[in-house]
Design a protein around this motif. Structure first.
Motif, mmCIF file in Angstrom:
data_model
loop_
_atom_site.group_PDB
_atom_site.id
_atom_site.type_symbol
_atom_site.label_atom_id
_atom_site.label_comp_id
_atom_site.label_asym_id
_atom_site.label_seq_id
_atom_site.Cartn_x
_atom_site.Cartn_y
_atom_site.Cartn_z
ATOM 1 N N UNK A 291 -81.757 -12.277 -20.035
ATOM 2 C CA UNK A 291 -81.657 -11.148 -19.528
ATOM 3 C C UNK A 291 -82.270 -9.871 -19.341
ATOM 4 N N UNK A 292 -84.086 -10.305 -20.241
ATOM 5 C CA UNK A 292 -85.264 -9.170 -19.852
ATOM 6 C C UNK A 292 -86.211 -9.913 -20.114
ATOM 7 N N UNK A 293 -85.785 -11.170 -19.786
ATOM 8 C CA UNK A 293 -87.379 -11.464 -19.651
ATOM 9 C C UNK A 293 -87.616 -11.939 -18.187
ATOM 10 N N UNK A 294 -88.452 -11.312 -17.105
ATOM 11 C CA UNK A 294 -88.819 -11.771 -16.161
ATOM 12 C C UNK A 294 -89.263 -13.122 -15.788
ATOM 13 N N UNK A 295 -88.893 -14.402 -14.796
ATOM 14 C CA UNK A 295 -89.606 -15.845 -15.062
ATOM 15 C C UNK A 295 -89.892 -16.143 -13.707
ATOM 16 N N UNK A 296 -91.103 -16.376 -13.167
ATOM 17 C CA UNK A 296 -91.982 -16.680 -11.990
ATOM 18 C C UNK A 296 -92.058 -18.209 -12.003
ATOM 19 N N UNK A 297 -91.258 -19.173 -10.778
ATOM 20 C CA UNK A 297 -92.564 -20.370 -10.769
ATOM 21 C C UNK A 297 -93.419 -20.178 -9.614
ATOM 22 N N UNK A 298 -94.274 -20.553 -9.260
ATOM 23 C CA UNK A 298 -94.748 -20.309 -8.016
ATOM 24 C C UNK A 298 -94.844 -19.408 -7.472
ATOM 25 N N UNK A 299 -95.084 -18.289 -8.682
ATOM 26 C CA UNK A 299 -94.732 -16.578 -8.098
ATOM 27 C C UNK A 299 -93.821 -16.510 -7.196
ATOM 28 N N UNK A 300 -92.396 -16.919 -7.875
ATOM 29 C CA UNK A 300 -91.018 -16.638 -7.083
ATOM 30 C C UNK A 300 -90.472 -16.854 -8.442
ATOM 31 N N UNK A 301 -89.861 -15.281 -8.240
ATOM 32 C CA UNK A 301 -89.136 -15.439 -9.536
ATOM 33 C C UNK A 301 -87.566 -16.110 -8.843
ATOM 34 N N UNK A 302 -87.567 -16.603 -10.410
ATOM 35 C CA UNK A 302 -85.770 -17.234 -10.441
ATOM 36 C C UNK A 302 -84.731 -16.510 -11.349
ATOM 37 N N UNK A 303 -83.682 -16.765 -11.167
ATOM 38 C CA UNK A 303 -82.954 -16.445 -11.575
ATOM 39 C C UNK A 303 -81.947 -17.597 -12.003
ATOM 40 N N UNK A 304 -80.760 -17.208 -13.119
ATOM 41 C CA UNK A 304 -79.572 -18.362 -13.429
ATOM 42 C C UNK A 304 -78.330 -18.680 -11.925
ATOM 43 N N UNK A 305 -78.172 -19.676 -11.415
ATOM 44 C CA UNK A 305 -77.248 -20.202 -11.239
ATOM 45 C C UNK A 305 -75.765 -19.695 -11.410
ATOM 46 N N UNK A 306 -75.595 -18.603 -10.773
ATOM 47 C CA UNK A 306 -74.200 -18.304 -10.577
ATOM 48 C C UNK A 306 -73.314 -19.026 -11.144
ATOM 49 N N UNK A 307 -72.124 -18.885 -12.330
ATOM 50 C CA UNK A 307 -71.530 -20.323 -12.656
ATOM 51 C C UNK A 307 -70.059 -20.253 -11.753
ATOM 52 N N UNK A 308 -69.865 -20.895 -11.387
ATOM 53 C CA UNK A 308 -68.643 -21.295 -9.629
ATOM 54 C C UNK A 308 -66.992 -21.123 -10.682
ATOM 55 N N UNK A 309 -66.154 -19.855 -10.527
ATOM 56 C CA UNK A 309 -65.248 -19.906 -10.962
ATOM 57 C C UNK A 309 -63.780 -19.893 -9.773
ATOM 58 N N UNK A 310 -63.133 -20.706 -10.498
ATOM 59 C CA UNK A 310 -61.818 -20.241 -9.480
ATOM 60 C C UNK A 310 -61.001 -19.958 -10.330
ATOM 61 N N UNK A 311 -59.752 -19.674 -9.428
ATOM 62 C CA UNK A 311 -58.607 -18.935 -10.440
ATOM 63 C C UNK A 311 -57.420 -18.538 -9.102
ATOM 64 N N UNK A 312 -56.130 -19.134 -9.571
ATOM 65 C CA UNK A 312 -55.220 -18.972 -9.055
ATOM 66 C C UNK A 312 -54.114 -17.922 -9.434
ATOM 67 N N UNK A 313 -53.756 -16.950 -8.450
ATOM 68 C CA UNK A 313 -53.157 -15.767 -8.793
ATOM 69 C C UNK A 313 -51.982 -15.649 -8.463
ATOM 70 N N UNK A 314 -50.941 -15.438 -8.689
ATOM 71 C CA UNK A 314 -49.671 -15.121 -8.155
ATOM 72 C C UNK A 314 -49.383 -13.626 -7.929
ATOM 73 N N UNK A 315 -50.001 -13.123 -6.851
ATOM 74 C CA UNK A 315 -49.614 -12.213 -6.342
ATOM 75 C C UNK A 315 -48.898 -11.079 -5.971
ATOM 76 N N UNK A 316 -48.468 -10.266 -6.455
ATOM 77 C CA UNK A 316 -47.004 -8.772 -6.773
ATOM 78 C C UNK A 316 -47.202 -8.688 -5.119
ATOM 79 N N UNK A 317 -46.747 -8.629 -4.274
ATOM 80 C CA UNK A 317 -46.066 -7.021 -3.319
ATOM 81 C C UNK A 317 -46.871 -5.459 -3.427
#
Length: 235
Positions: free
Chosen positions: A44-70
Motif C-alpha cells: 500500500x505504501x511502496x512503489x515497485x518497478x520491474x524493467x522501469x514499469x510500475x507493477x500493481x497487485x492483480x485485483x482479486x476476482x469477485x463473483x456475487x449473486x443478488x436478489x434484486x428488489x424492484x
C-alpha cells in the motif's frame, strides 16, 4: 510481504523466476534498485518497478449473486439519483459491476463481478446463456398465443428467438407463467407479453443457466461457490 511474493501476485512471474529478476538488477523499490532476496515491502505504501514499469497487485476476482428488489436500477450510478444495486451490496472492497441488467421494476437474480471476460461471455448473444423468469400476467394465454411466444415474436424493432413458456397457475383475472429466453433485449419479456395481449403485472428472474436464486431473500446477496464460478466460466 516479501518482494518476490508481491511480484508473483502482480503477475510478473513465478516466485522463483521473480527472484532471478531481482538478482538481475531489474527491480526498483521506491526508485532504488533492489538485488537482494528477502526484502519486504508494503504493497500500500511502496512503489515497485520491474524493467522501469510500475507493477500493481492483480485485483482479486469477485463473483456475487443478488436478489434484486424492484425500485433499483442496474447501473453503477444513476443520473436521477435513484437507488442502484450497488447500494445493496455493502462491504465489498473490489469495484464490481452488474452482469447485464434487470429493469427498474423487475426483481430477481442479478450477477455482479469484476471479471470482464466472464461478463462478456455471459452477455454476448452467441453464448446463449438461458435466463428463467416467473411472470404474473393479465389473463391466461391460450394455446395459440403460447405457440406464438415459443416460435418468436416481432416486438417492433426485433424478432425474438424461440423461447419457452409454460403456465404455472391460473387465477381469476391473471396467471403465473414461467418463461425461458437466452436473449436480453431491453424490456424483452414485457414486450413479448404485450404482443400476445397479456401484459406483465410483475416479473422476477429466478435463474441464469444453472445459477439459481433458491432461498436467497429479496435484497440479499451471497458470493458464488467455486462450483458455480467454474460452471459459468465453462458454460
Amino acid at each position: 510481504m516479501r518482494l518476490q511474493k508481491y511480484m508473483a501476485k502482480c503477475g510478473v512471474a513465478s516466485r522463483r523466476k521473480s527472484e532471478e529478476i531481482i538478482q538481475a538488477n531489474r527491480v526498483k523499490v521506491n526508485g532504488h534498485i533492489v538485488n537482494e532476496l528477502g526484502v519486504k515491502i508494503n504493497p500500500k505504501e511502496d512503489t515497485v518497478m520491474v524493467n522501469n514499469q510500475i507493477i500493481t497487485l492483480e485485483e482479486e476476482k469477485v463473483y456475487i449473486v443478488l436478489n434484486k428488489p424492484e425500485g433499483y436500477v442496474t447501473t453503477v450510478s444513476d443520473q436521477f439519483d435513484r437507488p442502484t444495486v450497488l447500494d445493496i451490496v455493502k462491504n465489498v472492497d473490489e469495484r464490481i459491476y452488474p452482469v447485464g441488467r434487470l429493469d427498474y421494476d423487475t426483481s430477481g437474480l442479478l450477477l455482479l463481478t469484476n471479471d470482464g471476460d466472464l461478463t462478456y461471455r455471459l452477455t454476448h448473444p452467441k453464448h446463449e446463456v438461458n435466463k428463467t423468469y416467473i411472470a404474473k400476467v393479465r389473463g391466461t394465454p391460450n394455446s395459440n398465443e403460447l405457440d406464438q411466444f415459443r416460435n418468436g415474436l416481432n416486438i417492433g424493432d426485433y424478432i425474438t428467438s424461440k423461447a419457452n413458456i409454460k403456465i404455472l397457475k391460473k387465477f381469476k383475472d391473471s396467471s403465473l407463467v414461467e418463461i425461458e429466453i437466452h436473449e436480453g433485449r431491453n424490456r424483452q419479456i414485457r414486450r413479448m407479453c404485450d404482443v400476445i395481449n397479456h401484459p406483465v403485472i410483475s416479473l422476477k428472474r429466478i435463474a441464469m443457466g444453472k445459477i439459481k436464486l433458491e432461498n436467497l431473500q429479496k435484497g440479499s446477496w451471497r458470493y458464488l461457490t467455486d462450483n458455480e464460478i467454474n460452471y459459468l466460466k465453462n458454460s
